[in-house]
Enzyme design. Sequence first.
Site, PDB file in Angstrom:
ATOM      1  N   LYS A 150       0.840  -1.198   0.000  1.00  0.00           N
ATOM      2  CA  LYS A 150       0.000   0.000   0.000  1.00  0.00           C
ATOM      3  C   LYS A 150       0.877   1.250   0.000  1.00  0.00           C
ATOM      4  CE  LYS A 150      -1.708   2.611   3.216  1.00  0.00           C
ATOM      5  NZ  LYS A 150      -1.614   3.950   2.619  1.00  0.00           N
ATOM      6  N   GLY A 164       7.138   4.703   8.175  1.00  0.00           N
ATOM      7  CA  GLY A 164       6.262   5.855   8.394  1.00  0.00           C
ATOM      8  C   GLY A 164       6.508   6.446   9.764  1.00  0.00           C
ATOM      9  N   SER A 165       5.483   7.076  10.307  1.00  0.00           N
ATOM     10  CA  SER A 165       5.672   7.810  11.557  1.00  0.00           C
ATOM     11  C   SER A 165       5.737   6.865  12.759  1.00  0.00           C
ATOM     12  CB  SER A 165       4.526   8.801  11.755  1.00  0.00           C
ATOM     13  OG  SER A 165       3.344   8.091  12.050  1.00  0.00           O
ATOM     14  N   THR A 166       6.383   7.327  13.810  1.00  0.00           N
ATOM     15  CA  THR A 166       6.487   6.549  15.049  1.00  0.00           C
ATOM     16  C   THR A 166       5.103   6.340  15.653  1.00  0.00           C
ATOM     17  OG1 THR A 166       8.735   7.246  15.469  1.00  0.00           O
ATOM     18  CG2 THR A 166       7.448   6.579  17.388  1.00  0.00           C
ATOM     19  N   GLY A 220       3.535   3.618  13.841  1.00  0.00           N
ATOM     20  CA  GLY A 220       4.326   2.427  14.156  1.00  0.00           C
ATOM     21  C   GLY A 220       3.897   1.806  15.479  1.00  0.00           C
ATOM     22  N   GLU A 280      10.211   0.958  10.235  1.00  0.00           N
ATOM     23  CA  GLU A 280      11.234   1.989  10.031  1.00  0.00           C
ATOM     24  C   GLU A 280      10.515   3.297  10.248  1.00  0.00           C
ATOM     25  OE1 GLU A 280      13.069   4.755   8.943  1.00  0.00           O
ATOM     26  OE2 GLU A 280      13.113   4.137   6.846  1.00  0.00           O
ATOM     27  N   CYS A 334      13.317  10.652   6.972  1.00  0.00           N
ATOM     28  CA  CYS A 334      13.287  10.151   8.337  1.00  0.00           C
ATOM     29  C   CYS A 334      14.664  10.240   8.993  1.00  0.00           C
ATOM     30  CB  CYS A 334      12.772   8.719   8.367  1.00  0.00           C
ATOM     31  SG  CYS A 334      13.566   7.688   7.138  1.00  0.00           S
ATOM     32  N   GLU A 358       9.797  15.360  15.667  1.00  0.00           N
ATOM     33  CA  GLU A 358      10.145  15.305  14.247  1.00  0.00           C
ATOM     34  C   GLU A 358       9.228  16.245  13.464  1.00  0.00           C
ATOM     35  OE1 GLU A 358       9.289  11.626  12.133  1.00  0.00           O
ATOM     36  OE2 GLU A 358      11.190  11.815  11.083  1.00  0.00           O
TER      37      GLU A 358
END
Lengths: 508, 297
Positions: A213, A265-267, A270, A287, A321, A418
């Site tokens: 995706k 993607g973003s933490t 995640g 990641e 990132c 971030e």
Amino acid sequence: MADEQQSTQEVEQAEDAYKPSSPTSKLNFEGPWQYDEAPQSNDHIEIKDQYDLFIDGKFQKPAKGRYFSSVNPATEEELSSIAEATQQDVDKAVKAARKAYVKIWSTMDPAERGKYIFRLARLIQERAREFAIIESMDGGKPIRESRDVDIPLAAAHFFYYAGWADKLEYAFPGKKPEPLGVAGQIIPWNFPLLMLAWKIAPALATGNTVVLKPAETTSLTALKFAELCRDAGLPEGVVNIVTGAGQTGSLLVNHEEVDKIAFTGSTKVGKIIMESLAGTDKKYTLELGGKGPNIIFEDAPIDQAVEGIINAIFFNQGHVCCAGSRLLVQEGIADRVIQKLHDRMETLIVGDPLDKNTDIGAINSEQQYKKINQYLELGVNEGAEMYQSSCDLPEKGYYCRPTLFSNVGQSNRIVREEIFGPVLTIQTFRTAEEGIAKANNTPYGLAGGVWTDKGSKIFKVGSKIRNGVVWANTYNQFDPTSPFGGYKESGKGREGGLHGLYPYVKLK
Amino acid sequence: MPDFSETIPIDQVGIKERVARLNSRSIKKESKIMALKMALSMVDLTTLEGMDTPGKVIQLCHKAKEPYADMPDLPTVAAVCVYPNMVSVAKKALRGTDINVASVATAFPSGTATLDAKLKETRQVVADGADEVDMVISRGKFLAGDYQYVFDEIAAVKEACGGAHLKVILETGELQTLENVRKASDLAMHAGADFIKTSTGKVQPAATQPVTLVMLEAIRDFYYETDRMVGMKPAGGIRKAKQAIQYLVLVNETLGADWLTPNYFRFGASSLANDLLLQIVKQDTGVYQSKDYFSND
């Protein structure tokens, strides 16, 4: 003893700090010679008005018939309308992937598998310019980067992992590596085709099939890649592309028939993924975000370090990132480095992503644009000093001037969180210990940089930085043979290189 | 004199990457025409052969004054650069124009004469009418670490120049490392150089872009520290208009617009002028002319 001598020396040098003697000695970049536009032609690029889902080797209409629009962030105009995959579509894609896995891909002679992946690599190379232009139109990144970095690296990843396909037993001596099954892969919008390559290449090489995706703002190159899979004669169902937003991703993550999840993607997302995977036997790699420290010592080659700072934070509008978004500069050279950064920033060309001279393109989406602006406001409210280059911005499109924040502390939100934009915070430090402590004082741990002319310092400091990647006297260097991944909340598992094979195999 | 035993680190890989990045600039349309004309105005039209004759120098001066008769509005070159014995010839041929006469001096190209002889030669070329003096540094002394000698020598030649501008040739092809290029640049500027120049053209490699970038960065730091603008002259091996534009981009993005004039940037070249003319005429007419339409002086 030697250490003691060195640190006294450092203190002495620091007191003898450089101060520009003349505040008037500012460089002038507003002369009569300005570069004319050098636009990359996109006349020959075909983007369809509407894209369907790529399932089982065919483009198929979404079950609920819903489409969302993909916007060119440089013009705010709609490029295409993209199918939204819902439960039924994801089921169909996973089923197709399962069938292809059982019947064809996992039992195929590995050398044959390798041939298909080599073919995909060559097709990307052949159509590199087309991919580069679409990447820049869809995501806003400068054509110089998509042409010179994104697309060649994506092809390189396929070439690299194609080579592993029939040599897996040498990658894991004494073990018998077996594929996992169906890999569900979710990728971000900052490097759309490159992240696709990072995900798909190792999965296919190890004998897994894929449901991928792409991010909802940048689906186009993934769909173009689907066309390549078809053109390459890749067996049906080996690669499936389902488009949609977070909801579609969550369907994929929670799907019972998926054996492995790979997410970039973003933490924040995640963590949600980790929660939903807890208690299942799915393998996963994450990641995630970063707040990379870029540490400049006073014995560094200053002008090259300045270039490295620029490259670390302004590459891809800072949507990276592993961006070096926290500058830690030794106090003795801080004024000089900042003065040089100011002058260097004046030469950064911000504008049309398709112009060959553009250094900083458009912010990827309206949402991200708003988020960055909120952080700029926040930074000012936190008492930081903001410096932006004086460049003109195009009237339409989402653009952000390259920005520095000084007078910030470790406790400020702009230092901790971030931002994912062209925004750099600057802190000073006196001793190496202080620099290392500041570098590590973050929940993130993806990447960082160390700049010094002294080889021993590179190893001493580099080994104490809790980051998956530490670059020495350079920044943002990528290669398919090199593993990449994070410490702490920056992720789990490694992608790239030999290490990138592990997450896709069971070892017997 | 600053302490030149301290070395300023230069990262060669970083320098090369920066040059490659700057070379990716795409200079088109009006900005290209402007760059070509600007480059022409910065040329030090040079003849430095043992077999130079007064006739050759006079004809070169004609070219300097009128590079291409069909386009009378073209800028003239900045200077004509000759050996000391040709200074008076060039001076006479260029009388009544704004074009400077530059003379190499100080036992060019090796620079291995006594200081007295160098100073005498310098005074002589200035007396003969040289507006600019291109001296060479004593590379042997520099590489031996005798920075004081090199510094004093440059300062002495500067004094001997009187009102003439001093360009200091570092002969970077003999300096071995980029750190040495940086050090020699700093040394020359602190000793009074008005320009720093890469090469004599007699040693390979002559001018390169990485070396030029290091020198431009030295000029920038010197400007930050002292507020004094020092000029830059890459010389030798720059033959094509495309290369010249790449150099201009280097200057533009390292030092900015104030350096983009013949007062602060020069090309030491003999065949570059013709390629610039060829490209300028091509921009004007849309077609490349035969090389026979341009004088080969």
